[in-house]
Scaffold this motif. Structure first.
Motif, PDB file in Angstrom:
ATOM      1  N   CYS A 114       0.830  -1.194   0.000  1.00 24.27           N
ATOM      2  CA  CYS A 114       0.000   0.000   0.000  1.00 24.27           C
ATOM      3  C   CYS A 114       0.869   1.251   0.000  1.00 24.27           C
ATOM      4  O   CYS A 114       2.085   1.174   0.211  1.00 24.27           O
ATOM      5  N   ILE A 115       0.231   2.387  -0.224  1.00 29.24           N
ATOM      6  CA  ILE A 115       0.931   3.659  -0.083  1.00 29.24           C
ATOM      7  C   ILE A 115       1.262   3.873   1.387  1.00 29.24           C
ATOM      8  O   ILE A 115       0.404   3.753   2.260  1.00 29.24           O
ATOM      9  N   GLU A 116       2.507   4.187   1.667  1.00 28.88           N
ATOM     10  CA  GLU A 116       2.959   4.406   3.035  1.00 28.88           C
ATOM     11  C   GLU A 116       2.665   5.841   3.465  1.00 28.88           C
ATOM     12  O   GLU A 116       3.135   6.798   2.840  1.00 28.88           O
ATOM     13  N   ILE A 117       1.861   5.984   4.519  1.00 26.50           N
ATOM     14  CA  ILE A 117       1.527   7.302   5.057  1.00 26.50           C
ATOM     15  C   ILE A 117       1.866   7.315   6.536  1.00 26.50           C
ATOM     16  O   ILE A 117       1.388   6.479   7.294  1.00 26.50           O
ATOM     17  N   GLU A 118       2.703   8.260   6.921  1.00 24.25           N
ATOM     18  CA  GLU A 118       3.124   8.370   8.316  1.00 24.25           C
ATOM     19  C   GLU A 118       3.186   9.835   8.706  1.00 24.25           C
ATOM     20  O   GLU A 118       3.770  10.655   7.981  1.00 24.25           O
ATOM     21  N   ASP A 119       2.545  10.166   9.830  1.00 31.43           N
ATOM     22  CA  ASP A 119       2.522  11.542  10.327  1.00 31.43           C
ATOM     23  C   ASP A 119       2.015  12.512   9.268  1.00 31.43           C
ATOM     24  O   ASP A 119       2.517  13.640   9.116  1.00 31.43           O
ATOM     25  N   GLY A 120       1.017  12.072   8.511  1.00 35.31           N
ATOM     26  CA  GLY A 120       0.423  12.942   7.508  1.00 35.31           C
ATOM     27  C   GLY A 120       1.230  13.138   6.256  1.00 35.31           C
ATOM     28  O   GLY A 120       0.918  14.011   5.443  1.00 35.31           O
ATOM     29  N   LEU A 121       2.268  12.326   6.039  1.00 34.19           N
ATOM     30  CA  LEU A 121       3.102  12.413   4.840  1.00 34.19           C
ATOM     31  C   LEU A 121       3.067  11.095   4.084  1.00 34.19           C
ATOM     32  O   LEU A 121       3.310  10.034   4.665  1.00 34.19           O
ATOM     33  N   ALA A 122       2.765  11.149   2.799  1.00 34.23           N
ATOM     34  CA  ALA A 122       2.735   9.964   1.945  1.00 34.23           C
ATOM     35  C   ALA A 122       4.040   9.858   1.177  1.00 34.23           C
ATOM     36  O   ALA A 122       4.486  10.829   0.549  1.00 34.23           O
ATOM     37  N   THR A 123       4.665   8.695   1.227  1.00 36.06           N
ATOM     38  CA  THR A 123       5.914   8.460   0.504  1.00 36.06           C
ATOM     39  C   THR A 123       5.601   8.029  -0.922  1.00 36.06           C
ATOM     40  O   THR A 123       4.813   7.104  -1.149  1.00 36.06           O
ATOM     41  N   VAL A 124       6.223   8.690  -1.888  1.00 31.55           N
ATOM     42  CA  VAL A 124       6.013   8.350  -3.291  1.00 31.55           C
ATOM     43  C   VAL A 124       6.758   7.052  -3.593  1.00 31.55           C
ATOM     44  O   VAL A 124       7.973   6.969  -3.387  1.00 31.55           O
ATOM     45  N   PRO A 125       6.069   6.008  -4.070  1.00 28.37           N
ATOM     46  CA  PRO A 125       6.751   4.737  -4.329  1.00 28.37           C
ATOM     47  C   PRO A 125       7.841   4.896  -5.389  1.00 28.37           C
ATOM     48  O   PRO A 125       7.671   5.615  -6.376  1.00 28.37           O
ATOM     49  N   SER A 126       8.950   4.219  -5.167  1.00 26.26           N
ATOM     50  CA  SER A 126      10.042   4.236  -6.143  1.00 26.26           C
ATOM     51  C   SER A 126      10.083   2.963  -6.971  1.00 26.26           C
ATOM     52  O   SER A 126      10.850   2.871  -7.924  1.00 26.26           O
ATOM     53  N   ALA A 127       9.242   1.980  -6.625  1.00 27.25           N
ATOM     54  CA  ALA A 127       9.191   0.724  -7.371  1.00 27.25           C
ATOM     55  C   ALA A 127       8.649   0.973  -8.777  1.00 27.25           C
ATOM     56  O   ALA A 127       7.941   1.963  -9.014  1.00 27.25           O
ATOM     57  N   PRO A 128       8.950   0.108  -9.724  1.00 23.20           N
ATOM     58  CA  PRO A 128       8.406   0.279 -11.078  1.00 23.20           C
ATOM     59  C   PRO A 128       6.879   0.305 -11.072  1.00 23.20           C
ATOM     60  O   PRO A 128       6.227  -0.406 -10.307  1.00 23.20           O
ATOM     61  N   GLY A 129       6.304   1.134 -11.936  1.00 21.49           N
ATOM     62  CA  GLY A 129       4.859   1.237 -12.028  1.00 21.49           C
ATOM     63  C   GLY A 129       4.293   2.118 -10.930  1.00 21.49           C
ATOM     64  O   GLY A 129       4.914   3.070 -10.475  1.00 21.49           O
ATOM     65  N   LEU A 130       3.078   1.772 -10.486  1.00 21.13           N
ATOM     66  CA  LEU A 130       2.407   2.554  -9.450  1.00 21.13           C
ATOM     67  C   LEU A 130       2.990   2.304  -8.066  1.00 21.13           C
ATOM     68  O   LEU A 130       2.859   3.140  -7.168  1.00 21.13           O
ATOM     69  N   GLY A 131       3.566   1.123  -7.851  1.00 26.82           N
ATOM     70  CA  GLY A 131       4.174   0.829  -6.555  1.00 26.82           C
ATOM     71  C   GLY A 131       3.234   0.236  -5.539  1.00 26.82           C
ATOM     72  O   GLY A 131       3.578   0.154  -4.361  1.00 26.82           O
ATOM     73  N   VAL A 132       2.021  -0.155  -5.942  1.00 24.04           N
ATOM     74  CA  VAL A 132       1.118  -0.906  -5.066  1.00 24.04           C
ATOM     75  C   VAL A 132       0.837  -2.241  -5.734  1.00 24.04           C
ATOM     76  O   VAL A 132       0.818  -2.351  -6.962  1.00 24.04           O
TER      77      VAL A 132
END
Length: 375
Positions: A345-363
């Motif tokens: 899933c998209i990683e969200i911590e303390d109100g900040l979402a980390t943009v995935p660096s994996a190929p594609g969408l990252g989910v």
């Protein structure tokens, strides 16, 4: 080459129903799209709209047009699907289906090239995005409990790291003004905006705009129904509150008509509805020529959230001052049983979402769990 096009209509019952100005729901629904290349690589997307209808549009109408095509050709493939849709539906369900397929094509393209979608969209400008929370939906219960319950929900969102809140209004002028007053009293420093779901006419919208501005709200989204677009200009001259519109609109041509009213502060695009990421980019380009910023709306599952995050991460804000406030990513406070179908899933911590660096969408979709929610 694209070997397979599949659609997965999903439905998950909720423990408690929720409502907004023009409807209510007791389930969460979604239509996921899967494309498979001849080497077995998968691309996933999401369509907004009625899942069963969208599924037919994806597999029966558009599917045959994609089989055997080069998945790297996102632009010519978008145009191929658009040309097929022109005689039957330049707006509506067919464009919703096209949107999910386009997102899946970007996911597939990223995986085949070993690049994240934000890189392919032109290059990421941010690695983490601050989030706001869409919430405070209407709930069943005594009227005396309505505002106290919303204040509790707002407190929970703020404590969870939300940088701002998008509040649901449109019930009535009196109820909306009372809620705005109570929220500002309880949270004097939190940025609030409101979403009215096209529930007001121009005179009513002017009244609620002035009331929201009085209580320090930063914007009002979709106070008016989609047509006529000229109504936006009539409203804009009666209020100084910035107006946001677009979550129900599709394609650059609809947004261009709104631009002509010279009344919109911000455009909102839903990648799973507006025409996909390919079209969202074009809407952003058209809007930027008129000094209008574009932000995504991301209702639905992790796939649309990821598409919206990559879209924001590749955004360049104008005029480009050094201390520019970054745009916010939408998250919601609703119960979401469908979250379990995602292995990543998209990683969200303390109100900040980390943009995935994996190929594609990252989910990543866990296909073995899809059957738990199949329509």
């Amino acid at each position: 080459m694209i070997q397979s096009v599949q659609a997965f209509p999903l439905r998950a019952p909720l423990a408690e129903s929720y409502g907004w100005a023009r409807g209510k729901a007791s389930v969460r629904e979604a239509l996921l799209v899967q494309l498979i290349a001849d080497d077995g690589t998968e691309g996933w997307g999401e369509c907004a709209g009625p899942p069963a209808v969208l599924a037919a549009a994806v597999t029966a109408f558009f599917g045959p047009l994609l089989i055997g095509q080069d998945p790297l050709g996102t632009e010519p493939l978008w145009d191929r699907l658009w040309q097929a849709a022109l005689p039957h539906g330049r707006r509506g369900v067919l464009i919703g289906a096209l949107s999910g397929l386009d997102i899946a094509l970007w996911d597939l393209k990223g995986k085949l090239l070993g690049q994240s979608v934000s890189t392919l969209l032109g290059g990421r400008t941010r690695e983490r995005m601050p989030c706001y929370t869409t919430g405070l939906y209407f709930r069943e219960g005594p009227e005396s409990e309505r505002i106290p319950r919303m204040l509790i929900e707002a407190r929970k969102a703020v404590e969870g790291g939300a940088r701002a809140l998008l509040v649901q209004i449109g019930r009535s002028l009196a109820a909306d003004i009372a809620l705005a007053r109570a929220l500002r009293k309880e949270f004097p420093d939190i940025p609030f905006a409101a979403e009215a779901h096209g529930s007001y006419d121009v005179p009513e919208a002017a009244i609620i705009c002035r009331a929201l501005a009085e209580h320090g709200f930063t914007a009002l989204s979709d106070p008016l129904a989609a047509e006529p677009v000229t109504a936006w200009a009539r409203l804009a001259v009666q209020t100084g509150l910035p107006l946001s519109v677009g979550r129900y609109e599709q394609t650059r041509w609809a947004f261009e008509a709104l631009l002509a009213t010279q009344s919109i502060g911000t455009f909102q695009v839903n990648p799973a509805w507006c025409g996909g990421l390919s079209e969202a980019q074009k809407i952003r380009t058209v809007a930027s020529a008129h000094g209008v910023n574009v932000v995504p709306r991301s209702p639905g599952t992790q796939l649309n959230l990821a598409a919206s995050l990559h879209f924001l991460a590749s955004d360049i804000r104008h005029p480009g001052r050094i201390e520019l406030r970054p745009p916010l990513l939408e998250t919601d406070s609703l119960e979401d049983p469908l979250r379990e179908i995602f292995a990543e899933c998209i990683e969200i911590e303390d109100g900040l979402a980390t943009v995935p660096s994996a190929p594609g969408l990252g989910v990543t979709v866990n296909k073995t769990l899809l059957g738990n929610y199949a329509l």
